[in-house]
Design an enzyme around this catalytic site. Structure first.
Site, PDB file in Angstrom:
ATOM      1  N   HIS A 195      23.999 -59.584 -12.103  1.00  0.00           N
ATOM      2  CA  HIS A 195      22.463 -60.111 -12.334  1.00  0.00           C
ATOM      3  C   HIS A 195      21.891 -60.585 -10.846  1.00  0.00           C
ATOM      4  CE1 HIS A 195      22.684 -59.974 -16.857  1.00  0.00           C
ATOM      5  NE2 HIS A 195      22.176 -59.032 -16.435  1.00  0.00           N
ATOM      6  N   ARG A 302      14.878 -44.941 -17.890  1.00  0.00           N
ATOM      7  CA  ARG A 302      16.167 -45.531 -18.466  1.00  0.00           C
ATOM      8  C   ARG A 302      15.761 -46.462 -19.406  1.00  0.00           C
ATOM      9  NH1 ARG A 302      17.771 -45.389 -12.811  1.00  0.00           N
ATOM     10  NH2 ARG A 302      19.240 -43.955 -12.501  1.00  0.00           N
ATOM     11  N   ARG A 338      13.726 -41.107 -21.131  1.00  0.00           N
ATOM     12  CA  ARG A 338      15.116 -40.520 -21.213  1.00  0.00           C
ATOM     13  C   ARG A 338      15.676 -41.282 -22.502  1.00  0.00           C
ATOM     14  NH1 ARG A 338      19.976 -41.216 -17.277  1.00  0.00           N
ATOM     15  NH2 ARG A 338      19.813 -43.358 -17.916  1.00  0.00           N
ATOM     16  N   GLU A 440      23.033 -32.669 -15.330  1.00  0.00           N
ATOM     17  CA  GLU A 440      23.945 -33.644 -14.535  1.00  0.00           C
ATOM     18  C   GLU A 440      25.477 -33.212 -14.606  1.00  0.00           C
ATOM     19  OE1 GLU A 440      22.684 -37.547 -15.397  1.00  0.00           O
ATOM     20  OE2 GLU A 440      22.436 -37.130 -17.856  1.00  0.00           O
ATOM     21  N   ASN A 463      23.377 -38.436  -9.818  1.00  0.00           N
ATOM     22  CA  ASN A 463      24.325 -39.333  -9.571  1.00  0.00           C
ATOM     23  C   ASN A 463      25.456 -38.932 -10.432  1.00  0.00           C
ATOM     24  OD1 ASN A 463      22.366 -40.790  -8.598  1.00  0.00           O
ATOM     25  ND2 ASN A 463      21.755 -41.937 -10.236  1.00  0.00           N
ATOM     26  N   ASP A 464      25.270 -38.150 -11.525  1.00  0.00           N
ATOM     27  CA  ASP A 464      26.365 -37.790 -12.320  1.00  0.00           C
ATOM     28  C   ASP A 464      26.735 -36.154 -12.001  1.00  0.00           C
ATOM     29  OD1 ASP A 464      27.122 -39.509 -14.260  1.00  0.00           O
ATOM     30  OD2 ASP A 464      25.074 -39.363 -15.468  1.00  0.00           O
ATOM     31  N   ARG A 474      32.194 -42.218 -10.505  1.00  0.00           N
ATOM     32  CA  ARG A 474      30.907 -42.764  -9.485  1.00  0.00           C
ATOM     33  C   ARG A 474      31.182 -44.180  -9.376  1.00  0.00           C
ATOM     34  NH1 ARG A 474      25.551 -41.835 -13.302  1.00  0.00           N
ATOM     35  NH2 ARG A 474      24.720 -43.696 -12.344  1.00  0.00           N
ATOM     36  N   CYS A 511      15.940 -36.610 -10.466  1.00  0.00           N
ATOM     37  CA  CYS A 511      15.822 -38.000 -10.604  1.00  0.00           C
ATOM     38  C   CYS A 511      17.019 -38.837 -10.318  1.00  0.00           C
ATOM     39  CB  CYS A 511      15.182 -38.436 -12.202  1.00  0.00           C
ATOM     40  SG  CYS A 511      16.724 -37.946 -13.172  1.00  0.00           S
TER      41      CYS A 511
HETATM   42  C1  PEP Z   1      21.724 -39.390 -12.825  1.00  0.00           C
HETATM   43  O1  PEP Z   1      23.125 -39.263 -13.100  1.00  0.00           O
HETATM   44  O2  PEP Z   1      21.416 -38.963 -11.695  1.00  0.00           O
HETATM   45  C2  PEP Z   1      20.694 -40.355 -13.353  1.00  0.00           C
HETATM   46  C3  PEP Z   1      19.407 -40.456 -12.848  1.00  0.00           C
HETATM   47  O3  PEP Z   1      20.964 -40.828 -14.667  1.00  0.00           O
HETATM   48  P1  PEP Z   1      21.951 -42.347 -14.469  1.00  0.00           P
HETATM   49  O4  PEP Z   1      21.942 -42.687 -13.075  1.00  0.00           O
HETATM   50  O5  PEP Z   1      20.910 -43.081 -15.255  1.00  0.00           O
HETATM   51  O6  PEP Z   1      23.280 -41.826 -15.127  1.00  0.00           O
HETATM   52 MG    MG Z   2      22.931 -39.615 -15.359  1.00  0.00          MG
END
Ligand code: PEP
Ligand code: MG
Length: 568
Positions: A195, A302, A338, A440, A463-464, A474, A511
């Protein structure tokens, strides 16, 4: 001689100044035996201390300057809620009764027990929640022992423009420090998802954490440079380094001021191609920032934060009210909500249900849309609330982690059922609401054309996508070296998805974090990306690059990247 210590960068920016070392936060709880007849008095002493600790935190929260983002108070509220939780208010009393020990010792035993539970969790976010337990217990202990909390005992003037070096800092400390005008902070412990780290980013305080051993090397009053971009602290820098950093600091300031003028102009490449720049948001404090940075709307909201730090998931009304608040803040800009992506790296207490961490591969388990489809009663209130809110502003629904067509069809079926339900109840909603999916998982990127034929839009979650393409977790720093957005496998999947969207004539956005990393902007434009969704803090940086790029010149760069010829 300049000493350089590497830590984890959690909040960007450069801070230069004198170090102010904050003394060790650990408090030794005394241990002694009490008589049975003293039990009630000891319990009253504990009750009184908890009440006072609560009062102290409320006072800090109520004194947060009005210029500070609204969600900052939420962090203090989390600690206030912990002070009301049975685990801290009742359990220590049982320990006092059973072990006939003093309140401080009972509190220490309970803290150790809670910290052990957190330590065993696989999830990084939850593991760092043990810091919150420590911060709250230390506050009660200080009241019991009549000690002043670390930051509060320093006069405001003493901390102004200082670089704070501490073992660890609480969110309450962080808020006060911003109020006191500190230049930046560095801590021995803490992770990037604590935090305190999140707060530092929100408050724009340059910060580095995880500087193990720093205490031995950094003295009070040392002159130092804290580089929040690369996670380094440089002690007693020589003249050349210092001048370089001072120059860099000035340039960064000038750069950010210069970006401000891009706020009201559109993102357009030099060869006249319009690019859409949307914002990623999650906390209530982000809502207003979307307009502040001139974003074209929200490409990723999110919703997991709605489920955090609580025991039960939010109900339909709470979802609805939150979405209406976002719509109001956006004043007509499109909002992409989302649906909840819980599980794996986003495990939270508010699920009130089984944890994916009971399985050995949580990232490959019941998360995101998989969990929602498995537990429709958990999913429906959110979908109903989104539909209801769609009567009041331009909303799109986005489904995370789609892996096969069957999942997508199940969600579409559920949305249609809910629409009929709302019709029967004469409740308004946007009957043409757009529904999109996140790409993703490699399986869905490879079949992006099939998804594109059934959905209204696609959004690439890098990211995923990187995690699943490269077969790495990750949040596991041991395999972080493989987390590579430029790997041609990743780039080819991105290109396949963009091409599939273009062929089906539907928008494709990105995103994931990659969309906001300005070193990748040109390449993404070259791959055909025309819609980016990124954190408000980086929108203008990306816009600047777009405005200076001739997209028609990017063919060579793109081809080389797809053939792995780009040097990192
Ligand atoms: C992603 O996976 O790129 C994404 C935007 O979702 P999150 O990071 O919330 O898993
Ligand atoms: Mg994701």
């Amino acid at each position: 001689m300049t000493i350089s210590i590497q830590g984890v960068s959690v909040s960007r920016g450069i801070a230069i100044g004198r170090v102010h070392r904050i003394k060790d936060d650990q408090i030794d709880a005394p241990e002694y035996i009490i008589k049975s007849k003293q039990i009630d008095a000891e319990i009253s002493r504990l009750n009184e201390a908890i009440k006072n600790a609560h009062g102290e935190l409320r006072a800090i929260r109520d004194n947060i300057p009005s210029s500070t983002s609204k969600n900052i108070a939420e962090f203090i509220n989390t600690h206030l809620l912990m002070l009301e939780d049975n685990a801290l208010t009742e359990e220590p009393k049982t320990i006092i009764r059973e072990k006939l020990c003093n309140a401080e010792w009972a509190l220490k035993l309970q803290r150790d027990a809670l910290v052990n539970v957190f330590d065993e969790m696989a999830d990084t976010y939850l593991r760092t929640r043990k810091d919150d337990v420590d911060h709250v217990v230390n506050r009660i202990l200080r009241v019991l022992l009549k000690q002043t909390p670390i930051i509060e005992k320093y006069p405001e003037k003493q901390l102004k423009n200082k670089l704070i070096v501490a073992d660890d800092l609480t969110p309450a400390d962080t808020v006060l420090m911003q109020h006191y005008g500190i230049a930046g902070f560095a801590t021995e412990f803490g992770g990037s998802t604590s935090h305190t780290a999140i707060l530092a980013r929100n408050l724009r305080i340059p910060a580095v954490v995880g500087l193990h051993g720093a205490k031995k090397l950094i003295k009070n009053d040392d002159y130092a440079i804290l580089d929040g971009d690369s996670g380094i602290i440089l002690i007693n820098p020589d003249e050349t380094i210092l001048n370089d950093y001072k120059k860099k600091q000035k340039e960064v300031k000038k750069y950010y001021v210069s970006l401000e003028k891009l706020k009201d102009s559109p993102a357009k490449s030099m060869d006249g191609i319009d690019i859409t720049l949307m914002a990623n948001i999650e906390l209530p404090g982000d809502f207003e920032r979307v307009r502040d940075v001139g974003a074209d709307g929200v490409g990723l909201y999110r919703t997991e934060f709605l489920y955090m730090n609580r025991n039960n998931p939010p109900d339909e009304e709470e979802h609805y009210e939150t979405y209406i608040n976002v719509i109001n803040a956006l004043r007509g800009l499109p909002l992409t909500i989302r649906t909840v992506d819980l599980g794996a790296d986003k495990e939270v207490d508010g699920m009130g249900r089984r944890s994916s961490h009971m399985r050995s591969n949580p990232a490959l388990g019941l998360r995101a849309v998989r969990l929602c489809l498995k537990e429709p009663d958990f999913f429906r209130p959110q979908l109903r609330a989104i539909l209801r809110a769609s009567a009041f502003g331009p909303i799109r629904i986005m489904i995370p982690m789609l892996t096969n067509l069957d999942e997508m069809q199940q969600v579409l079926f559920m949305i249609n059922e809910l629409k009929s339900e709302l019709d029967n109840e004469s409740i308004d909603y946007d009957s043409q609401i757009k529904i999109g999916g996140m790409i993703e998982v490699p399986a869905s990127a490879i079949c992006a054309d099939i998804f594109a034929s059934k959905l209204d839009f696609l959004s690439i979650g890098t990211n995923d996508l990187i995690q699943y393409t490269m077969a790495i977790d990750r949040v596991n720093d041991e395999v972080n070296y493989l987390y590579d957005p430029l790997n041609p496998a990743v780039l080819r999947l991105i290109r396949m998805t963009i091409n599939a969207g273009h062929k089906a004539n539907i928008p494709v956005s990105m995103c994931g974090e990659m969309a906001g990393e300005k070193e990748h902007t040109k390449l993404l434009l070259g791959l055909g990306l025309r819609e980016f969704s990124i954190h408000p803090a980086t929108i203008l940086e990306v816009k600047e690059i777009i405005n200076k790029t001739n997209i028609n010149d990017l063919e060579r760069l793109t081809d080389e990247a797809l053939m792995n010829k780009i040097k990192k």
